[in-house]
Design an enzyme around this catalytic site. Sequence first.
Site, PDB file in Angstrom:
ATOM      1  N   CYS A 275     -46.223 -68.562 -40.314  1.00 44.83           N
ATOM      2  CA  CYS A 275     -46.061 -67.321 -39.546  1.00 44.83           C
ATOM      3  C   CYS A 275     -45.423 -67.566 -38.175  1.00 44.83           C
ATOM      4  O   CYS A 275     -45.077 -66.618 -37.472  1.00 44.83           O
ATOM      5  CB  CYS A 275     -47.396 -66.633 -39.393  1.00 44.83           C
ATOM      6  SG  CYS A 275     -48.259 -66.447 -40.963  1.00 44.83           S
TER       7      CYS A 275
ATOM      8  N   HIS B 281     -46.690 -61.521 -34.148  1.00 46.75           N
ATOM      9  CA  HIS B 281     -46.834 -61.683 -35.600  1.00 46.75           C
ATOM     10  C   HIS B 281     -47.811 -60.628 -36.109  1.00 46.75           C
ATOM     11  O   HIS B 281     -48.867 -60.404 -35.513  1.00 46.75           O
ATOM     12  CB  HIS B 281     -47.341 -63.094 -35.907  1.00 46.75           C
ATOM     13  CG  HIS B 281     -47.775 -63.273 -37.318  1.00 46.75           C
ATOM     14  ND1 HIS B 281     -47.016 -62.845 -38.374  1.00 46.75           N
ATOM     15  CD2 HIS B 281     -48.907 -63.821 -37.854  1.00 46.75           C
ATOM     16  CE1 HIS B 281     -47.654 -63.126 -39.508  1.00 46.75           C
ATOM     17  NE2 HIS B 281     -48.804 -63.712 -39.215  1.00 46.75           N
TER      18      HIS B 281
ATOM     19  N   ASN C 186     -48.839 -58.248 -43.940  1.00 52.30           N
ATOM     20  CA  ASN C 186     -48.505 -59.506 -43.271  1.00 52.30           C
ATOM     21  C   ASN C 186     -47.444 -60.222 -44.111  1.00 52.30           C
ATOM     22  O   ASN C 186     -47.715 -60.629 -45.234  1.00 52.30           O
ATOM     23  CB  ASN C 186     -49.777 -60.349 -43.140  1.00 52.30           C
ATOM     24  CG  ASN C 186     -49.538 -61.715 -42.504  1.00 52.30           C
ATOM     25  OD1 ASN C 186     -48.404 -62.188 -42.413  1.00 52.30           O
ATOM     26  ND2 ASN C 186     -50.606 -62.352 -42.073  1.00 52.30           N
TER      27      ASN C 186
HETATM   28  C1  LIG Z   1     -59.510 -62.003 -43.003  1.00 50.60           C
HETATM   29  C2  LIG Z   1     -60.145 -61.056 -41.998  1.00 50.60           C
HETATM   30  C3  LIG Z   1     -59.486 -59.691 -42.086  1.00 50.60           C
HETATM   31  C4  LIG Z   1     -61.622 -60.896 -42.341  1.00 50.60           C
HETATM   32  O1  LIG Z   1     -62.236 -60.048 -41.396  1.00 50.60           O
HETATM   33  P1  LIG Z   1     -63.583 -60.477 -40.693  1.00 50.60           P
HETATM   34  O2  LIG Z   1     -63.959 -59.350 -39.824  1.00 50.60           O
HETATM   35  O3  LIG Z   1     -63.408 -61.822 -40.075  1.00 50.60           O
HETATM   36  O4  LIG Z   1     -64.543 -60.545 -41.939  1.00 50.60           O
HETATM   37  P2  LIG Z   1     -65.756 -61.574 -42.166  1.00 50.60           P
HETATM   38  O5  LIG Z   1     -65.254 -62.774 -42.877  1.00 50.60           O
HETATM   39  O6  LIG Z   1     -66.506 -61.765 -40.872  1.00 50.60           O
HETATM   40  O7  LIG Z   1     -66.662 -60.753 -43.128  1.00 50.60           O
HETATM   41  C5  LIG Z   1     -67.334 -59.550 -42.699  1.00 50.60           C
HETATM   42  C6  LIG Z   1     -68.009 -58.888 -43.879  1.00 50.60           C
HETATM   43  O8  LIG Z   1     -67.001 -58.395 -44.785  1.00 50.60           O
HETATM   44  C7  LIG Z   1     -67.174 -58.969 -46.092  1.00 50.60           C
HETATM   45  N1  LIG Z   1     -65.871 -59.235 -46.643  1.00 50.60           N
HETATM   46  C8  LIG Z   1     -65.118 -60.365 -46.511  1.00 50.60           C
HETATM   47  N2  LIG Z   1     -63.940 -60.199 -47.126  1.00 50.60           N
HETATM   48  C9  LIG Z   1     -63.941 -58.950 -47.648  1.00 50.60           C
HETATM   49  C10 LIG Z   1     -63.003 -58.185 -48.366  1.00 50.60           C
HETATM   50  N3  LIG Z   1     -61.801 -58.675 -48.674  1.00 50.60           N
HETATM   51  N4  LIG Z   1     -63.336 -56.929 -48.714  1.00 50.60           N
HETATM   52  C11 LIG Z   1     -64.540 -56.417 -48.409  1.00 50.60           C
HETATM   53  N5  LIG Z   1     -65.476 -57.077 -47.712  1.00 50.60           N
HETATM   54  C12 LIG Z   1     -65.176 -58.330 -47.336  1.00 50.60           C
HETATM   55  C13 LIG Z   1     -67.978 -60.227 -45.867  1.00 50.60           C
HETATM   56  O9  LIG Z   1     -68.698 -60.559 -47.019  1.00 50.60           O
HETATM   57  C14 LIG Z   1     -68.872 -59.835 -44.709  1.00 50.60           C
HETATM   58  O10 LIG Z   1     -69.946 -59.039 -45.208  1.00 50.60           O
HETATM   59  P3  LIG Z   1     -71.406 -59.127 -44.539  1.00 50.60           P
HETATM   60  O11 LIG Z   1     -71.227 -58.627 -43.125  1.00 50.60           O
HETATM   61  O12 LIG Z   1     -72.220 -58.236 -45.391  1.00 50.60           O
HETATM   62  O13 LIG Z   1     -71.796 -60.578 -44.597  1.00 50.60           O
HETATM   63  C15 LIG Z   1     -60.004 -61.602 -40.576  1.00 50.60           C
HETATM   64  O14 LIG Z   1     -60.833 -62.714 -40.406  1.00 50.60           O
HETATM   65  C16 LIG Z   1     -58.603 -62.002 -40.208  1.00 50.60           C
HETATM   66  O15 LIG Z   1     -57.716 -61.160 -40.142  1.00 50.60           O
HETATM   67  N6  LIG Z   1     -58.376 -63.302 -39.875  1.00 50.60           N
HETATM   68  C17 LIG Z   1     -57.125 -63.809 -39.366  1.00 50.60           C
HETATM   69  C18 LIG Z   1     -55.975 -63.486 -40.238  1.00 50.60           C
HETATM   70  C19 LIG Z   1     -54.766 -64.233 -39.805  1.00 50.60           C
HETATM   71  O16 LIG Z   1     -54.268 -64.060 -38.746  1.00 50.60           O
HETATM   72  N7  LIG Z   1     -54.293 -65.120 -40.641  1.00 50.60           N
HETATM   73  C20 LIG Z   1     -53.219 -65.964 -40.244  1.00 50.60           C
HETATM   74  C21 LIG Z   1     -52.418 -66.303 -41.378  1.00 50.60           C
HETATM   75  S1  LIG Z   1     -51.035 -65.302 -41.261  1.00 50.60           S
END
Ligand SMILES: CC(C)(COP(=O)(O)OP(=O)(O)OC[C@H]1O[C@@H](n2cnc3c(N)ncnc32)[C@H](O)[C@@H]1OP(=O)(O)O)[C@@H](O)C(=O)NCCC(=O)NCCS
Length: 335
Positions: free
Chosen positions: A124, A260, A291
Amino acid sequence: MTQPTLHQTVGTPFTRIYAVGAARGDLVVPNDDIVGPIDSSDEWIRQRTGVITRRRASDGIEAVDLATSAVTEAISKAGIDPSQVGVVIAATISNTVQTPSLAALVAERVGATPAAAYDISAACAGFCYGIAQADAMIRAGVAQYVVVVGAEKLSDFAKPDDRTISFLLGDGAGAVVVGPATEPGISPTVWGSDGSKWDAVGMDRTIKEHWENPEEGHPYLRQDGQTVFRWAVWEMAKVAQRALDEAGITSADLAAFIPHQANMRIINEFAKQLNVPESVVIARDIETTGNTSAASIPLAMHRVLEEHPELSGGYALTIGFGAGLVFAAQIVRLP
Ligand SMILES: CC(C)(COP(=O)(O)OP(=O)(O)OC[C@H]1O[C@@H](n2cnc3c(N)ncnc32)[C@H](O)[C@@H]1OP(=O)(O)O)[C@@H](O)C(=O)NCCC(=O)NCCS
């Protein structure tokens, strides 16, 4: 023995982006179409990521096809002949093959052969890495015009039942032509890497592991979302601020902020930490494109200029960050 002095090139003192081209996947994929296998919901994806729909390309359309469209538009808008392009740099992590490069095929298709052509693997951050290289090459006299294209078909690497990253991914390509300028148009690039977080985002297994268990399908993208999220929010705003400092401007001098398109919450957090005033247009292309890794910044730039043509000539802060982990930020004058 006396040796003859070697000739070494010296280029122009300044560079700028001449034009931007864009191509998005032809399919509009709403959240409801992908939530089943990941036990998610439209509401969760909207709230956690800001994505409402993502663009994906039909079967038979590859990253190189999207790249060809984007580069063709950029060269035509730049008003140069394809034969004047000295280098084609493609930033991609989703070419159909490990080798040969996507760039060489794009160069051939747009009529830029025999331009030098190669791919860079900086995920990215790839587009901003490419801009850094293009700027340096032109100032060193290596080439007069350089094409930088970010091109991805990430849907091929989105495992339908993966809950970590699949719902974010989209397909598209964004391209620019960089060339000589009479005044500064690309600031020093602040870039780097942190290989201690090599496992935070990337492929779920090696190609060799795939050969050993081919029934599991080819390698897919996966991430430790929280690790990447925390790193982005804490470290990347500092990198963006350093880019502003090295350019000698503040966020109040910007016309646009084009980070990004990883997650809307990350974009909003950056804007807050950098004190981006309300007058600055913030790119939010993730909402309807998803993304697209290396393609996300030029795609977002293209859209900002389409919706706000009056920003042409203004400064835009760009910052890319992702798998490696790697990052790069610079300020560019919008074409
Ligand atoms: C991936 C992302 C959207 C996840 O969001 P988050 O707020 O961190 O989510 P978490 O992992 O803390 O999970 C929160 C809750 O959602 C749930 N969950 C995780 N993935 C899920 C999904 N795809 N759909 C529904 N629920 C989901 C988890 O089980 C957790 O549930 P709980 O609170 O009951 O335990 C976020 O971490 C993100 O955007 N990260 C960076 C992305 C990025 O920049 N990547 C770079 C590569 S380009």
